[in-house]
Design a protein around this motif. Structure first.
Motif, mmCIF file in Angstrom:
data_model
loop_
_atom_site.group_PDB
_atom_site.id
_atom_site.type_symbol
_atom_site.label_atom_id
_atom_site.label_comp_id
_atom_site.label_asym_id
_atom_site.label_seq_id
_atom_site.Cartn_x
_atom_site.Cartn_y
_atom_site.Cartn_z
ATOM 1 N N ASP A 88 0.380 -1.132 -0.086
ATOM 2 C CA ASP A 88 -0.640 0.206 -0.253
ATOM 3 C C ASP A 88 0.835 0.947 -0.260
ATOM 4 O O ASP A 88 1.089 2.484 -0.211
ATOM 5 N N GLN A 89 1.924 0.613 0.668
ATOM 6 C CA GLN A 89 3.132 3.066 0.814
ATOM 7 C C GLN A 89 3.807 2.605 -0.698
ATOM 8 O O GLN A 89 3.800 4.065 -0.806
ATOM 9 N N PHE A 90 3.844 1.324 -0.545
ATOM 10 C CA PHE A 90 4.330 1.672 -2.383
ATOM 11 C C PHE A 90 3.693 2.163 -3.192
ATOM 12 O O PHE A 90 4.118 2.879 -4.173
ATOM 13 N N GLN A 91 2.695 2.032 -3.261
ATOM 14 C CA GLN A 91 2.107 2.327 -3.914
ATOM 15 C C GLN A 91 1.443 4.260 -3.691
ATOM 16 O O GLN A 91 1.142 4.742 -5.566
ATOM 17 N N THR A 92 1.179 4.352 -2.975
ATOM 18 C CA THR A 92 1.333 5.703 -2.230
ATOM 19 C C THR A 92 1.984 7.397 -2.879
ATOM 20 O O THR A 92 2.009 7.202 -3.907
ATOM 21 N N ILE A 93 3.427 6.179 -2.925
ATOM 22 C CA ILE A 93 4.738 6.611 -3.807
ATOM 23 C C ILE A 93 5.100 6.519 -4.580
ATOM 24 O O ILE A 93 5.175 8.139 -5.588
ATOM 25 N N LYS A 94 4.559 5.492 -5.253
ATOM 26 C CA LYS A 94 4.189 5.238 -6.661
ATOM 27 C C LYS A 94 3.583 6.412 -7.494
ATOM 28 O O LYS A 94 3.657 7.115 -8.658
ATOM 29 N N LYS A 95 2.351 6.929 -7.139
ATOM 30 C CA LYS A 95 1.111 8.151 -7.198
ATOM 31 C C LYS A 95 1.951 8.720 -7.660
ATOM 32 O O LYS A 95 1.424 9.250 -7.945
ATOM 33 N N LEU A 96 2.408 9.535 -6.293
ATOM 34 C CA LEU A 96 3.191 11.327 -5.877
ATOM 35 C C LEU A 96 4.208 11.419 -6.900
ATOM 36 O O LEU A 96 4.085 11.947 -7.994
ATOM 37 N N ALA A 97 5.179 10.329 -7.236
ATOM 38 C CA ALA A 97 6.107 10.205 -8.279
ATOM 39 C C ALA A 97 5.775 10.409 -9.269
ATOM 40 O O ALA A 97 6.448 11.114 -10.194
ATOM 41 N N PHE A 98 4.225 9.856 -10.235
ATOM 42 C CA PHE A 98 4.110 9.447 -11.620
ATOM 43 C C PHE A 98 3.044 11.252 -11.564
ATOM 44 O O PHE A 98 2.383 11.539 -12.257
ATOM 45 N N GLU A 99 2.745 11.806 -10.622
ATOM 46 C CA GLU A 99 2.180 13.310 -10.627
ATOM 47 C C GLU A 99 2.783 13.784 -11.802
ATOM 48 O O GLU A 99 3.534 14.249 -11.608
ATOM 49 N N PRO A 100 1.636 14.370 -12.442
ATOM 50 C CA PRO A 100 2.274 15.229 -13.597
ATOM 51 C C PRO A 100 2.915 16.624 -12.848
ATOM 52 O O PRO A 100 3.807 17.190 -12.999
ATOM 53 N N GLY A 101 2.520 17.290 -12.062
ATOM 54 C CA GLY A 101 2.836 18.523 -11.160
ATOM 55 C C GLY A 101 4.258 18.272 -10.331
ATOM 56 O O GLY A 101 4.804 19.192 -10.194
ATOM 57 N N VAL A 102 4.904 16.848 -10.176
ATOM 58 C CA VAL A 102 5.777 16.182 -9.344
ATOM 59 C C VAL A 102 7.259 16.905 -10.113
ATOM 60 O O VAL A 102 7.253 15.445 -11.513
ATOM 61 N N THR A 103 7.915 17.633 -10.776
ATOM 62 C CA THR A 103 9.107 17.617 -11.110
ATOM 63 C C THR A 103 10.378 16.769 -11.142
ATOM 64 O O THR A 103 11.816 17.441 -11.796
ATOM 65 N N GLU A 104 10.389 17.056 -9.436
ATOM 66 C CA GLU A 104 11.611 16.543 -8.925
ATOM 67 C C GLU A 104 11.726 15.530 -7.867
ATOM 68 O O GLU A 104 10.788 15.622 -6.646
ATOM 69 N N ILE A 105 12.475 14.795 -7.478
ATOM 70 C CA ILE A 105 12.433 13.446 -6.536
ATOM 71 C C ILE A 105 13.329 14.249 -5.665
ATOM 72 O O ILE A 105 15.044 14.906 -5.743
ATOM 73 N N ILE A 106 13.327 14.016 -4.362
ATOM 74 C CA ILE A 106 14.350 14.564 -3.201
ATOM 75 C C ILE A 106 14.252 13.024 -2.220
ATOM 76 O O ILE A 106 13.440 13.210 -1.302
ATOM 77 N N GLY A 107 16.009 12.669 -2.668
ATOM 78 C CA GLY A 107 15.555 11.428 -1.203
ATOM 79 C C GLY A 107 16.183 11.963 -0.165
ATOM 80 O O GLY A 107 17.451 12.907 -0.066
ATOM 81 N N ALA A 108 15.711 11.600 0.726
ATOM 82 C CA ALA A 108 15.521 11.674 2.185
ATOM 83 C C ALA A 108 15.426 11.229 3.216
ATOM 84 O O ALA A 108 15.650 11.310 4.311
ATOM 85 N N THR A 109 16.194 9.830 2.643
ATOM 86 C CA THR A 109 16.751 8.577 3.780
ATOM 87 C C THR A 109 17.571 8.961 4.384
ATOM 88 O O THR A 109 18.051 10.037 3.829
ATOM 89 N N ASP A 110 18.564 7.952 5.388
ATOM 90 C CA ASP A 110 18.973 8.308 6.262
ATOM 91 C C ASP A 110 20.588 8.448 5.827
ATOM 92 O O ASP A 110 20.607 7.698 4.505
ATOM 93 N N ALA A 111 20.894 9.204 5.716
ATOM 94 C CA ALA A 111 22.793 9.442 4.665
ATOM 95 C C ALA A 111 23.433 8.488 4.912
ATOM 96 O O ALA A 111 24.336 8.785 5.941
ATOM 97 N N GLY A 112 23.725 7.398 4.577
ATOM 98 C CA GLY A 112 24.566 6.084 4.318
ATOM 99 C C GLY A 112 23.859 5.432 3.397
ATOM 100 O O GLY A 112 22.652 5.155 2.786
ATOM 101 N N ARG A 113 24.951 4.451 3.340
ATOM 102 C CA ARG A 113 24.531 2.983 2.579
ATOM 103 C C ARG A 113 23.070 3.085 2.101
ATOM 104 O O ARG A 113 22.996 2.569 1.090
ATOM 105 N N GLU A 114 22.924 1.862 3.401
ATOM 106 C CA GLU A 114 20.781 1.645 3.252
ATOM 107 C C GLU A 114 19.839 2.123 2.761
ATOM 108 O O GLU A 114 19.091 1.990 2.206
ATOM 109 N N GLY A 115 19.979 3.695 3.541
ATOM 110 C CA GLY A 115 19.489 4.571 3.630
ATOM 111 C C GLY A 115 19.554 4.985 1.720
ATOM 112 O O GLY A 115 17.851 5.297 0.955
#
Length: 716
Positions: A88-115
């Motif tokens: 469900d959360q994957f679908q939420t992120i996917k829907k937001l990522a492909f919104e026409p108004g979204v022009t840029e993605i910002i990765g804000a996970t933990d600053a390290g290799r797993e993030g």
């Protein structure tokens, strides 16, 4: 409009905090237009790793059943899929990522290799090709978050870190799944009905504990005797231990009695006096391994518990990022220290220690060295200084360790004088007396305060000796014989095991923690060591009693089968792999070359295992004890039984290839036979209490059986 992807809900909440009029919706926040986001932004979150590497059967159907002839399994290209429970959360992120108004993605996970792996693998899986920026911060305070959004990195800049994480995950899949199947199947041919999980980092760690277990088992205590003389030199009294050039320990009591007879009531003279002044710099700041080792030493906290507590403090914005591997800070952090110390000085707990002798660390290379700060700087308190009285007991203890390490860094060095007196009796027998005198307490005032055990140890070591001069004459007042036995090697504690993993098996006795904190090649990373130790305990390779680590018969049997000289058990080899992964993350090594070496290594380990299995001696591995059948397997219809030794409910049709099982403990909650029985019969339990999240927060949920995946899922 921008889409910000955080690692977990609590982190997303902290990132949303500095912005105004934020609206929380299902699965994401909406940030209206403002300074940093002129067109507004969506802020969503993963739930840890949303994706997982697909199992063997997804590559080739014949890889589903455990058979030696299918090993090694070598996918041409590794693939990820969405974890069913996080769809469900994957679908939420996917829907937001492909919104026409979204022009840029910002990765804000933990600053390290797993993030890095979490959000980049997500974008790759979705085939999202929109421009990417990276938020790279070590604190969740308002200032750190705003500064981070102000200075976003280009997505390409951290791409090597993704390659590092991806290589690590694929290498662990190759080594872990192939060798686990190989050793489990070969053990079954010996009549041992157990699963023997193995891994790139896990197995060398088990081997280190087994090696120490063997050293303790083989150790034979030997008696020894020491002769202690008490002296009087013109009313000045002191004692010393007899010694010759090699040792102070005697093997026979007769020899000790002889020395006593010839020295008792005899004349003595001070043969030599040697004074040595030593200076001790403040210990270095904490990285995670050092903090875990110290918390285990002082509070007996397990490494995992320390990480969880520190993570909670991080989410409360009162300490910096916990999974740091560096004991250094940069000048930027050093500039903030005076303000932080000023706030700490207003607290009852620390006002007697502040202001400190040194007001700043700027220019001090022992603590400030940007070149030695990799992803994150040392664990330090943030400008959001916490009142310890408002923290839980565990949080207060860890926060105090971190705070005192920073205060101590602003103190002067400690200075001690060590005096060694050699007293001669009848110009033949020599006795040595040693004592320490603290000339300048320095940082010890901060770290040894209210530490009774340390104080007693210091009293024992800091024997005061009288003021004597060479050639002073006196008499032997008394001679005593002290009897003792040689002691076996010490068992590892949970804290010293973390340090041992950090140093790739090189033991450091009575180490000054600061010396261990240098960046070294080790087993695992700061982020993974505690989970590895927990895992090998759950797999019944070790047991922990009163903070001491014991190797089980299962562990000894496995390591005996693999061999102490195997690549799979070599701490040094695994440390070199870890170093190579770090080089990949810095763009200095090739990920493809690393994976090719891993494939060759996996092939060799399996061929060596098959070739050597005939000579294995595994009779001492106790068989798992089974209970009465719990119910029917939903896949093959055979009985489900409880395997007590490994604490799981498994299918009795395992020999025919059925691998269905249910863990006896889920989210830290022990499942009863009745609960598992209902789950098997009805596909769902009633609502159960007592589960705990990774952050230690309790929750209630029903468990459901997903028959499509064979996995147990939460129904909230």
């Amino acid at each position: 409009m921008k889409l910000i992807i955080a690692e977990k809900p609590s982190q997303a909440q902290a990132l949303a905090g500095p912005f105004s009029k934020v609206k929380k919706l299902k699965g994401y926040y909406e940030i209206p237009p403002q300074e940093f986001f002129p067109e507004g932004a969506y802020l969503t979150w993963c739930v840890g790793h949303l994706l997982e590497l697909v199992p063997p059967k997804d590559y080739k159907p014949e890889w589903e059943k455990w058979k030696l002839e299918t090993l090694p399994m070598m996918p041409d290209r590794f693939r990820y899929k969405v974890s069913p429970s996080k769809w469900d959360q994957f679908q939420t992120i996917k829907k937001l990522a492909f919104e026409p108004g979204v022009t840029e993605i910002i990765g804000a996970t933990d600053a390290g290799r797993e993030g890095e792996l979490i959000y980049k693998s997500l974008l790759l899986n979705m085939n999202c090709r929109k421009p990417v920026k990276r938020l790279w911060i070590s604190s969740l305070t308002k200032k750190a978050v705003l500064d981070g959004f102000k200075n976003l990195k280009e997505g390409q800049e951290t791409l090597p870190v993704f390659f590092e994480a991806y290589s690590r995950a694929c290498a662990d899949w190759l080594v872990g799944l192939n060798t686990t199947r190989a050793y489990t199947l070969l053990m079954q041919k010996k009549g041992i009905r157990e699963t023997f999980p193995t891994g790139r980092v896990m197995t060398p760690t088990v081997a280190l504990v087994v090696k120490r277990e063997h050293e303790i088992e083989k150790f034979k205590p030997e008696p020894f005797f020491e002769v202690i003389g008490s002296f009087d030199v013109n009313g000045k009294k002191y004692s010393g231990k007899w010694h010759d050039k090699s040792s102070s320990r005697l093997k026979t009591k007769d020899l000790a009695e002889e020395i006593k007879r010839r020295t008792e009531n005899q004349f003595s003279s001070v043969n030599s006096i040697k004074k040595e002044r030593k200076e001790y710099h403040p210990p270095m700041l904490f990285n995670l391994s050092a903090l875990q080792a110290k918390a285990n030493q002082v509070y007996k906290y397990s490494p995992e518990r320390t990480l969880n507590i520190t993570s909670d403090l991080y989410l409360k914005k009162v300490v910096s990022y916990p999974r740091s591997d560096s004991p250094y800070i940069t000048e930027e952090e050093a500039k903030m220290m005076p303000g932080i110390l000023k706030q700490l000085g207003d607290l009852e707990e620390y006002k007697h220690l502040l202001p400190s002798p040194k007001r700043s660390l700027i220019g001090n290379p022992r603590f400030v060295n940007a070149a030695k700060v990799s992803d994150h700087y040392a664990i330090i308190p943030t400008e959001n200084v916490a009142n310890p009285a408002k923290l839980s007991r565990d949080e207060r203890n860890i926060y105090d360790l971190i705070v005192r390490s920073v205060i101590a860094a602003h103190y002067d060095k400690a200075i001690m004088d060590t005096t060694t007196i050699v007293t001669k009796v009848n110009e033949r027998d020599e006795f040595i007396s040693k004592g320490k005198v603290i000339i300048q307490e320095g940082w010890r005032k901060v770290l040894f305060e209210n530490k009774k055990k340390e104080a007693k140890k210091e009293d024992d070591e800091n024997t005061l000796l009288p003021d004597l001069t060479e050639a002073d004459k006196g008499r032997v007042e008394n001679v005593a014989i002290r009897e003792g036995k040689t002691q076996p090697p010490k068992r590892y504690t949970l804290g010293s095991l973390v340090t041992l993993m950090k140093t790739a098996g090189k033991t450091i006795e009575d180490e000054e923690l600061s010396k261990v904190l240098e960046q070294v090649q080790g087993l695992g990373t700061e982020a993974t060591r505690s989970s590895i130790i927990k895992k090998i305990e759950e797999l019944d390779y070790i047991r922990v009693e009163k903070n001491q680590v014991f190797a089980t018969e299962k562990a000894k049997g496995l390591i005996a089968a693999i061999g102490e000289e195997s690549i799979l058990t070599s701490a040094e080899t695994t440390a070199v792999w870890e170093q190579r992964l770090r080089e990949i993350g810095r763009g200095k090594a090739d990920a493809k070359q690393f994976m090719e070496l891993t494939r060759k290594m996996t092939e060799k380990v399996i061929s060596d295992a098959i070739a050597g299995a005939a000579s294995w001696k595994v009779e001492n591995i106790p068989l798992s004890k089974t209970a009465e059948p719990i119910g029917k397997c939903p896949y093959c219809g055979k009985e489900i039984i409880y395997i007590k030794r490994n604490d799981f409910y498994g299918c009795s049709g395992y020999k025919e290839g059925c691998k269905f099982s249910i863990s006896g403990k889920i989210a830290r909650k022990k499942l009863s036979a009745a609960q598992v029985k209902r789950l098997l019969e009805k596909g769902e339990t009633t609502k159960l209490k007592g589960f705990k999240s990774k952050q230690g927060k309790p929750f209630a949920a029903a468990l459901t059986l997903n028959k499509e995946t064979g996995k147990i899922e939460f129904k909230m």
